[in-house]
Motif scaffolding. Structure first.
Motif, mmCIF file in Angstrom:
data_model
loop_
_atom_site.group_PDB
_atom_site.id
_atom_site.type_symbol
_atom_site.label_atom_id
_atom_site.label_comp_id
_atom_site.label_asym_id
_atom_site.label_seq_id
_atom_site.Cartn_x
_atom_site.Cartn_y
_atom_site.Cartn_z
ATOM 1 N N HIS A 164 0.833 -1.204 0.000
ATOM 2 C CA HIS A 164 0.000 0.000 0.000
ATOM 3 C C HIS A 164 0.868 1.255 0.000
ATOM 4 O O HIS A 164 0.584 2.227 -0.710
ATOM 5 C CB HIS A 164 -0.922 -0.005 1.215
ATOM 6 C CG HIS A 164 -1.975 1.059 1.183
ATOM 7 N ND1 HIS A 164 -3.260 0.850 0.739
ATOM 8 C CD2 HIS A 164 -1.923 2.377 1.528
ATOM 9 C CE1 HIS A 164 -3.946 1.965 0.807
ATOM 10 N NE2 HIS A 164 -3.167 2.910 1.290
ATOM 11 N N SER B 176 1.064 3.997 -3.024
ATOM 12 C CA SER B 176 0.659 5.367 -2.674
ATOM 13 C C SER B 176 1.724 6.371 -3.079
ATOM 14 O O SER B 176 1.421 7.442 -3.605
ATOM 15 C CB SER B 176 0.390 5.469 -1.169
ATOM 16 O OG SER B 176 -0.702 4.669 -0.788
ATOM 17 N N LYS C 103 -0.003 9.912 -3.834
ATOM 18 C CA LYS C 103 -1.158 10.032 -2.958
ATOM 19 C C LYS C 103 -0.768 10.459 -1.544
ATOM 20 O O LYS C 103 0.399 10.414 -1.157
ATOM 21 C CB LYS C 103 -1.915 8.702 -2.896
ATOM 22 C CG LYS C 103 -2.671 8.377 -4.177
ATOM 23 C CD LYS C 103 -3.609 7.206 -3.978
ATOM 24 C CE LYS C 103 -4.463 6.982 -5.223
ATOM 25 N NZ LYS C 103 -5.441 5.899 -5.010
ATOM 26 N N SER D 25 -5.701 7.925 0.439
ATOM 27 C CA SER D 25 -5.804 6.480 0.615
ATOM 28 C C SER D 25 -5.597 6.159 2.088
ATOM 29 O O SER D 25 -4.832 6.838 2.777
ATOM 30 C CB SER D 25 -4.776 5.736 -0.239
ATOM 31 O OG SER D 25 -3.468 5.946 0.254
#
Length: 957
Positions: free
Chosen positions: A31, A35, A40, A666
């Protein structure tokens, strides 16, 4: 050929991880990687004990390695895209360019290898000679003696004239400035961010893509470096990262690290447990000394391919000028250091290389980058090489790949500019991010005590009287406007104080409660209108720009000290006071900070006038923590907020990212690595006598309720082995229950079962209490019955620690294993609604939510929430609770119970604000008997498992 725009695919595995990762660790790294690649803003929650820090480092540095490889390929691809040469010519050109890049890599790696060997040799020398303390060649007082004062006072006073835009003094004499051109050139090199004008012909130092890793304390950052040493970049053909990759804008070095650090097999972050306070011999066998510097080794473990990392700190952590530190004290060190920058000869700091000794500073920079160093390592390296680690660490920033720094150096724009930190397209990771919102609010707060205002006003008047005829017209106009502004603010503050004191006397000494009559909050525009017509035409932006550009604050303070020094003559007492004043921060700096805040004020800012012990304090504060954080968000490629307890995430999004497009956000939250059977979470609504456990503020003095709690803890003490930590909402409530239980005999009964400890309010006493608490638990007790079904009552065993939610013991400490087999939370620590500042912030949050609703951008709220203000109020409370909850479970095999004593915890709205891995498994006990049945079964099961484990060990032995 590779394209620069080619998207990096998220890896399916991370070979640099030092052991086989758990699923939650692998998920977190994936993740994080995606990202960063997708630019993000990520909010990551991974409970303490799940290897969060190691996962953050591995995931982000893996991306950085792949990014550098992509940049290398992109640079080579430009040759083929821009060339019309035949294929064979192009192939030769690419091969030649590839060899050049590899040669540059090897040359830089060789430089760092030399620096590494030099560093090792210096540490050997330092160890043999003991702590190196070079004596600075400064006078004992640091202030000119009376008989040293120049007779030509007029000529000497020219050094206090303000600087023009070109850096010269207003008298037009370049040599009259109190900082010489040579020293100014050195300051440009040491603080490139502060001096934006570069000398012609000087190329900017090469830089590279980097990761800025911020945490709250230097001890937490030291732990990050400890984890960094265990990563294994360079071992995998798929992710050899730094071994082959290179950012096209920076000299590259191979930067892989093989397994050499100590990592708990569970992936636990090896933060020091309380037991370490007893003796280093209590460390587990799997944990060696944290670094080769401390263990006395002469070589770094597995440093063939180290990540280029640098730790940043303040002068109070990094200054190695011991006589200066002893003379001025830590609080005045910054100003004393700045003063020495402008000195010459023997008065100059011997640890700061001159312009002519630039090579010495560059060598020290390479030494810093040669192997990861925490703050303590930097100090040792600086002492060994006799070079300032404060400025040396700053010189290492451009070529570092990983920059470790405390919150304030990352979040404050002035600090970033002073350090030359440019976040454009960089990766920012903020660990322990549950502290971020209060930190942002604190950093945006500027205080101006009345005494500081009065001193600044007096110094400015003296300065104007002395130099009025010598100042250029521009300087005179600005200073006269500043005098008018300070006079008006001083007059209004005096009038406000008198009015409040009169009101307090009329009320018979003040109203009951928080004393709200002694606090007033207003918008910045309202304050300016109250200051009178003379200040309405003052352009605060011009005043702020002038103060910053002219450096007048330091010159005014310097002249005031000089005037006092002349008046003191040869009186040693008065000269001592002058010496102390010379090294304090100029009062006009506080004024400058306040004016800067006023000049940049918006609808999110408020001015507070408060009467504290009879003195007025003026304060500017931001109600919106996102105001200045937006600068970080807009500049960085990716911003990652990580913590063990980030719940409720809706609160983080609403306060920091309300204006950020949802597609850029996120979130990630994982469970714990412990099996569900290792945690028993209970909400207790009633005590053993059937009384309701509901700790509203007005009920905290209810003797029946206090007695109910005491009897509850007595029952728990009978069945909880080892340590038991009880958190209460405040020190005042802790004092209330302690007094009541001492009178009723409950404290004596508790003490007969477990030795009692109470968290002290003085931070200097906390470590001693923790040491004694851990020692008591580690003392051998009577052997447990072999029959696991035997009654659980026992003689005095273990210890019970009373602590306060939000205080020292509720954060950053590890109550691992027997140090906390139960954590009890009594009540909910809601803030005081009578606080005018809290009410103002809640009103602001409601207004902001209404504006967003009008713009069809609804605020995220938890199920059942009433409004944005209520949500904020509850979230502030639950953030503190969640930190206290996280003190117990610290690794995969740890186990404990978590008991929430307040019927309000049974509310779905409150329970959803608990960490997911706790909230989903929490049992609500309607009666005390039900709770004891649940807890009894839990501890019997753990006792049986312990006995079985011991038997197996004996058989295997």
């Amino acid at each position: 050929m590779a394209d620069l725009s080619l998207k990096l695919a998220t890896p399916s595995n991370f070979p640099a991880f030092p052991f086989a990762p758990y699923d939650i660790q692998l998920s977190l790294m994936k993740h994080l990687y995606s990202s960063i690649e997708d630019r993000k803003i990520a909010i990551l929650e991974s409970p303490t004990g799940t290897g969060k820090t190691l996962s953050l480092l591995c995931g982000s540095l893996t991306w950085l390695a792949d990014e550098q490889a992509r940049a290398r390929k992109g640079e080579l691809s430009l040759f083929s895209q821009d060339s019309s040469d035949p294929d064979w010519v192009l192939a030769q050109t690419l091969a030649r360019r590839r060899r050049e890049l590899e040669a540059a890599d090897q040359a830089y790696a060789a430089r760092l290898a030399v620096a590494r060997k030099k560093d090792a040799a210096l540490r050997v020398r330092a160890r043999r000679l003991g702590e190196m303390r070079k004596r600075p060649r400064t006078s004992a007082t640091g202030v000119m003696k009376a008989d040293e004062i120049h007779t030509d006072i007029d000529k000497e006073d020219e050094t206090f004239l303000p600087e023009d835009d070109d850096g010269s003094s207003s008298s037009g004499d370049v040599e009259g400035s109190n900082i010489s051109p040579a020293v100014r050139a050195l300051m440009r090199q040491l603080d490139p961010g502060r001096h934006s004008v570069h000398e012609p012909g000087l190329e900017p130092e090469p830089t590279c893509t980097k990761i800025y890793y911020a945490s709250r304390t230097h001890s937490q950052l030291a732990q990050v470096l400890h984890e960094l040493r265990s990563l294994r970049f360079g071992d995998s053909p798929d992710h050899n990262g730094f071994a082959t990759g290179k950012d096209s804008s920076c000299e590259s070095s191979t930067t892989s690290v093989k397994a050499g650090g100590s990592i708990h097999p569970s992936g636990t972050s090896k933060k020091r447990p309380i037991s370490v306070l007893l003796d280093e011999s209590n460390l587990p066998a799997s944990q060696p000394a944290s670094s080769s510097v401390r263990s006395g080794e002469d070589t770094y473990p597995d440093v063939d391919n180290q990540t280029r990392a640098v730790s940043l700190g303040a002068r109070k952590q990094l200054c190695i000028h011991e006589r200066l530190r002893a003379r001025v004290g830590v609080g005045e060190l910054d100003e004393a250091c700045r003063t020495m920058l402008g000195e010459k000869g023997d008065k100059r700091c011997p640890y700061l290389p001159s312009v002519e000794e630039e090579t010495r500073m560059l060598d020290f920079r390479d030494q810093i980058l040669a192997a990861p160093k925490d703050i303590e390592d930097l100090v040792l390296a600086g002492q060994a090489s006799e070079t300032c680690p404060y400025f040396g660490s700053r010189r290492a920033i451009p070529q570092a790949q990983l920059v470790l720094l405390p919150y304030n150096l990352l979040l404050q724009k002035t600090a970033r500019e002073a350090l030359g930190i440019d976040l454009t397209n960089q990766v920012v990771i903020i660990d322990e991010a549950h502290n971020l919102i209060p930190t942002l609010l604190s950093l945006s707060t500027t205080r101006l005590p009345f005494r500081t205002l009065a001193t600044a006003r007096s110094q400015l008047s003296i300065y104007l009287n002395r130099f009025r005829t010598r100042l250029a017209t521009t300087h005179s106009l600005h200073l006269i406007r500043l005098v008018g502004l300070l006079d008006a603010l001083h007059k209004y503050a005096e009038e406000w104080r008198e009015a409040r004191l009169k009101q307090t006397r009329n009320n018979g000494g003040g109203k009951d409660g928080a004393g709200t009559e002694n606090i007033e909050i207003m918008a910045p525009g309202e304050l300016l209108s109250r200051l009178g017509r003379k200040t309405e035409g003052v352009n605060l932006l011009e005043v702020e720009a002038y103060l910053r550009r002219s450096k007048i604050a330091r010159k005014i303070s310097g002249y005031s000290v000089k005037a006092m020094e002349r008046a003191a003559g040869k009186d040693p007492v008065r000269l001592g006071k002058v010496a102390k004043l010379a090294n304090t921060t100029p009062p006009l700096h506080a004024v400058e900070s306040f004016i800067t805040a006023l000049a940049s004020a918006n609808e999110d800012g408020r001015i507070t006038f408060a009467l504290i012990e009879g003195q007025v304090e003026v304060k500017y504060q931001q109600l919106n923590p996102a105001t200045h954080f937006r600068e970080v968000i807009d500049a960085a490629r990716s911003v990652v907020l990580a913590g063990g307890t980030m719940s409720p995430m809706s609160d983080v999004i609403n306060q920091l990212f309300a204006d950020v497009p949802s597609e850029r956000l996120s979130t990630f939250s994982c469970g714990h690595i412990i099996p569900s059977s290792n945690l028993k979470a209970l909400v207790l609504k009633k005590g053993p006598r059937g009384g309701d456990l509901h700790f509203k503020y007005e009920r905290r003095s209810d003797q029946a309720l206090i007695a109910e709690v005491g009897q509850t803890l007595l029952n728990f003490a009978n069945i909880v082995p080892g340590g038991m930590v009880v958190f209460l909402p405040s020190y005042s409530f802790l004092h209330t229950v302690k007094t009541a239980w001492e009178a009723s005999g409950v404290m004596d009964k508790l003490a007969s079962k477990k030795k009692l400890f109470i968290e002290p309010q003085e931070s200097t006493q906390v470590e001693a209490v923790l040491r004694d608490y851990a020692a008591q638990i580690q003392r051998p007790s009577a052997p447990a019955p072999s029959d696991s079904s035997a009654p659980l009552q026992s003689t005095k065993s273990g210890a019970l620690l009373f602590a306060v939610i939000g205080a020292k013991l509720s954060e950053g400490l590890n109550f691992t294993d027997d140090l906390a087999r139960a954590v009890v939370i009594i009540g909910l620590p809601f803030a005081n609604l009578a606080s005018p500042e809290l009410r103002e912030r809640m009103n602001y949050v409601n207004r902001a939510a209404q504006r967003r609703a009008a713009d069809v951008k609804p605020v995220q709220t938890a199920p059942g929430a009433k409004d944005a203000a209520t949500e904020l109020y509850e979230n502030m409370c639950m953030n503190a609770v969640n930190q206290s909850i996280g003190r117990a479970i610290r690794h995969r095999h740890d186990w404990a119970s978590l008991i929430l004593l307040d019927s309000r915890y049974a509310s779905p709205r409150i329970r959803t604000k608990l960490p997911k891995w706790i909230g989903e498994s929490t049992t609500v006990a309607e009666s005390f008997g039900e709770a004891m049945k649940e807890l009894g079964g839990f501890y019997r099961e753990k006792r049986a498992a312990t006995i079985q484990s011991g038997c197996n060990s004996v058989i295997e032995g």
